[in-house]
Design a protein around this motif. Structure first.
Motif, PDB file in Angstrom:
ATOM      1  N   PRO A  66       0.534  -0.780   0.469  1.00  0.00           N
ATOM      2  CA  PRO A  66       0.198   0.399   0.349  1.00  0.00           C
ATOM      3  C   PRO A  66       1.229   1.502   0.040  1.00  0.00           C
ATOM      4  CG  PRO A  66      -0.729  -1.386   1.651  1.00  0.00           C
ATOM      5  CD  PRO A  66       0.496  -2.654   0.942  1.00  0.00           C
ATOM      6  N   SER A  67       2.219   1.775   0.576  1.00  0.00           N
ATOM      7  CA  SER A  67       3.390   2.581   0.661  1.00  0.00           C
ATOM      8  C   SER A  67       3.380   3.092  -0.733  1.00  0.00           C
ATOM      9  CB  SER A  67       3.940   2.296   1.691  1.00  0.00           C
ATOM     10  OG  SER A  67       4.595   1.225   0.880  1.00  0.00           O
ATOM     11  N   ALA A  68       3.070   2.254  -2.004  1.00  0.00           N
ATOM     12  CA  ALA A  68       3.537   2.298  -3.015  1.00  0.00           C
ATOM     13  C   ALA A  68       2.215   3.031  -3.600  1.00  0.00           C
ATOM     14  CB  ALA A  68       3.580   1.118  -3.727  1.00  0.00           C
ATOM     15  N   ALA A  69       1.500   3.490  -3.221  1.00  0.00           N
ATOM     16  CA  ALA A  69      -0.253   4.116  -3.836  1.00  0.00           C
ATOM     17  C   ALA A  69       0.596   5.389  -4.252  1.00  0.00           C
ATOM     18  CB  ALA A  69      -0.714   4.092  -2.881  1.00  0.00           C
ATOM     19  N   LYS A  70      -0.476   5.743  -5.287  1.00  0.00           N
ATOM     20  CA  LYS A  70      -0.462   6.976  -6.011  1.00  0.00           C
ATOM     21  C   LYS A  70      -1.571   7.805  -6.533  1.00  0.00           C
ATOM     22  CE  LYS A  70       4.502   6.044  -8.020  1.00  0.00           C
ATOM     23  NZ  LYS A  70       5.492   5.696  -8.970  1.00  0.00           N
ATOM     24  N   VAL A  71      -1.735   8.772  -6.604  1.00  0.00           N
ATOM     25  CA  VAL A  71      -2.729   9.788  -7.361  1.00  0.00           C
ATOM     26  C   VAL A  71      -2.159  10.936  -7.956  1.00  0.00           C
ATOM     27  CG1 VAL A  71      -4.690  10.462  -5.713  1.00  0.00           C
ATOM     28  CG2 VAL A  71      -3.796   8.758  -4.870  1.00  0.00           C
ATOM     29  N   ASP A  72      -3.122  11.182  -8.632  1.00  0.00           N
ATOM     30  CA  ASP A  72      -2.856  12.577  -9.440  1.00  0.00           C
ATOM     31  C   ASP A  72      -4.226  13.218  -9.750  1.00  0.00           C
ATOM     32  OD1 ASP A  72      -2.575  14.318 -12.248  1.00  0.00           O
ATOM     33  OD2 ASP A  72      -0.405  13.126 -12.487  1.00  0.00           O
ATOM     34  N   VAL A  73      -4.887  13.846  -9.117  1.00  0.00           N
ATOM     35  CA  VAL A  73      -6.284  14.553 -10.009  1.00  0.00           C
ATOM     36  C   VAL A  73      -6.056  16.396 -10.268  1.00  0.00           C
ATOM     37  CG1 VAL A  73      -8.094  15.069  -8.861  1.00  0.00           C
ATOM     38  CG2 VAL A  73      -7.096  12.864  -8.448  1.00  0.00           C
ATOM     39  N   THR A  74      -6.402  16.414 -10.974  1.00  0.00           N
ATOM     40  CA  THR A  74      -7.536  17.643 -11.652  1.00  0.00           C
ATOM     41  C   THR A  74      -8.313  17.871 -11.727  1.00  0.00           C
ATOM     42  OG1 THR A  74      -5.297  17.265 -13.169  1.00  0.00           O
ATOM     43  CG2 THR A  74      -6.401  19.415 -13.791  1.00  0.00           C
ATOM     44  N   ILE A  75      -9.180  18.818 -11.412  1.00  0.00           N
ATOM     45  CA  ILE A  75      -9.530  19.985 -11.202  1.00  0.00           C
ATOM     46  C   ILE A  75     -10.011  20.860 -11.799  1.00  0.00           C
ATOM     47  CG2 ILE A  75     -11.766  20.672  -9.314  1.00  0.00           C
ATOM     48  CD1 ILE A  75     -10.008  19.053  -7.030  1.00  0.00           C
ATOM     49  N   GLN A  76     -11.197  21.633 -12.744  1.00  0.00           N
ATOM     50  CA  GLN A  76     -11.696  22.454 -13.363  1.00  0.00           C
ATOM     51  C   GLN A  76     -12.408  23.174 -12.174  1.00  0.00           C
ATOM     52  OE1 GLN A  76     -10.267  22.483 -16.582  1.00  0.00           O
ATOM     53  NE2 GLN A  76      -9.685  20.385 -15.961  1.00  0.00           N
ATOM     54  N   VAL A  77     -11.799  23.918 -12.001  1.00  0.00           N
ATOM     55  CA  VAL A  77     -11.664  25.080 -10.711  1.00  0.00           C
ATOM     56  C   VAL A  77     -12.963  25.791 -11.138  1.00  0.00           C
ATOM     57  CG1 VAL A  77     -10.139  25.091  -9.262  1.00  0.00           C
ATOM     58  CG2 VAL A  77      -9.925  26.914 -11.221  1.00  0.00           C
ATOM     59  N   ALA A  78     -13.342  25.775 -12.155  1.00  0.00           N
ATOM     60  CA  ALA A  78     -14.678  27.118 -13.101  1.00  0.00           C
ATOM     61  C   ALA A  78     -15.935  26.455 -12.533  1.00  0.00           C
ATOM     62  CB  ALA A  78     -14.262  27.215 -13.917  1.00  0.00           C
ATOM     63  N   SER A  79     -15.663  25.073 -12.287  1.00  0.00           N
ATOM     64  CA  SER A  79     -16.591  23.991 -12.113  1.00  0.00           C
ATOM     65  C   SER A  79     -17.299  23.915 -10.793  1.00  0.00           C
ATOM     66  CB  SER A  79     -16.671  22.501 -12.280  1.00  0.00           C
ATOM     67  OG  SER A  79     -15.825  22.678 -11.294  1.00  0.00           O
ATOM     68  N   ILE A  80     -17.267  25.018  -9.991  1.00  0.00           N
ATOM     69  CA  ILE A  80     -17.403  25.275  -8.378  1.00  0.00           C
ATOM     70  C   ILE A  80     -18.565  25.254  -8.392  1.00  0.00           C
ATOM     71  CG2 ILE A  80     -16.766  27.839  -8.346  1.00  0.00           C
ATOM     72  CD1 ILE A  80     -15.531  27.429  -5.542  1.00  0.00           C
ATOM     73  N   ASP A  81     -19.411  24.828  -7.547  1.00  0.00           N
ATOM     74  CA  ASP A  81     -20.796  24.690  -6.902  1.00  0.00           C
ATOM     75  C   ASP A  81     -20.850  24.434  -6.125  1.00  0.00           C
ATOM     76  OD1 ASP A  81     -23.457  24.296  -7.267  1.00  0.00           O
ATOM     77  OD2 ASP A  81     -23.878  22.626  -8.322  1.00  0.00           O
ATOM     78  N   SER A  82     -21.790  25.534  -5.554  1.00  0.00           N
ATOM     79  CA  SER A  82     -22.295  25.895  -3.408  1.00  0.00           C
ATOM     80  C   SER A  82     -24.003  26.228  -3.989  1.00  0.00           C
ATOM     81  CB  SER A  82     -21.591  28.119  -3.241  1.00  0.00           C
ATOM     82  OG  SER A  82     -22.156  28.890  -3.962  1.00  0.00           O
ATOM     83  N   ASN A  83     -24.652  26.349  -5.158  1.00  0.00           N
ATOM     84  CA  ASN A  83     -25.882  25.770  -4.733  1.00  0.00           C
ATOM     85  C   ASN A  83     -26.306  27.447  -5.078  1.00  0.00           C
ATOM     86  OD1 ASN A  83     -28.145  24.691  -5.329  1.00  0.00           O
ATOM     87  ND2 ASN A  83     -29.112  24.827  -3.032  1.00  0.00           N
ATOM     88  N   HIS A  84     -25.552  28.142  -5.904  1.00  0.00           N
ATOM     89  CA  HIS A  84     -26.242  29.824  -5.542  1.00  0.00           C
ATOM     90  C   HIS A  84     -25.271  30.082  -6.598  1.00  0.00           C
ATOM     91  CE1 HIS A  84     -26.549  33.959  -4.166  1.00  0.00           C
ATOM     92  NE2 HIS A  84     -27.851  33.471  -3.821  1.00  0.00           N
TER      93      HIS A  84
END
Length: 191
Positions: A66-84
């Motif tokens: 498990p210590s070899a686990a890796k993650v790579d995530v990219t977020i498009q910040v314009a997709s923010i949604d706070s319901n308003h």
């Protein structure tokens, strides 16, 4: 000779089993089985909750290591949604996320330290608003197995608290809103 052949067979079977456990996953955003959500205090009176609707990523996980686990995530910040809609428009402008100048946020892991009980700490470089800092995400494995459509899935959740001022966002919402909690629910499909 039979013992040698049996030993070779067992070794090959064991190596084959180990390589099956090490796998790469694509985060299932297509079918909405993954979420990047946030929570920030609103003036000390209540909580403002929201999500980022557009993101993608991959992760690698090996049950035997498990210590070899890796993650790579990219977020498009314009997709923010706070319901308003009006608030989201303000969050996208230069007072906060400045999505025209900084359209993406990104997390790339650098290490994972498992606790041995399905939890651990994922450290990595988080880039937001043009600034990169190391963060540590508390991680919990939710489960893994075959889905009804013939895929193998694995899921995790994680949370981390960041301070927007550490990323150059200094809009004053009062001391109760200095930190933002980010919650991730990630389900991946093995490739």
């Amino acid at each position: 000779m039979k013992k040698l052949a049996l030993a070779a067979f067992i070794t090959a079977a064991t190596l084959g089993a180990t390589s099956v456990q090490a796998a790469d996953y694509v985060i299932d955003t297509k079918d909405a089985h993954a979420f990047v959500q946030f929570k920030v205090n609103h003036l000390g009176f209540s909580w403002l909750l929201g999500t980022f609707n557009d993101f993608e990523g991959t992760f690698s996980y090996d049950e035997a290591n498990p210590s070899a686990a890796k993650v790579d995530v990219t977020i498009q910040v314009a997709s923010i949604d706070s319901n308003h809609a009006e608030r989201d428009k303000h969050l996208r402008n230069a007072d906060f996320l400045n999505v025209k100048k900084y359209p993406e946020a990104k997390f790339v892991s650098t290490s994972y330290t498992p606790n041995g009980d399905g939890t651990g700490v994922m450290k990595g470089q988080f880039t937001l608003h043009g600034t990169t800092n190391e963060i540590a995400i508390d991680v919990k494995e939710i489960g893994s197995g075959q889905d009804p459509w013939g895929n193998f899935r694995r899921g995790f959740e994680g949370s981390v608290v960041i301070t927007p001022a550490d990323y150059g966002m200094n809009y004053d919402l009062g001391p109760a809103a200095e930190n933002v909690e980010i919650f991730l629910s990630i389900e991946g499909i093995r490739q």
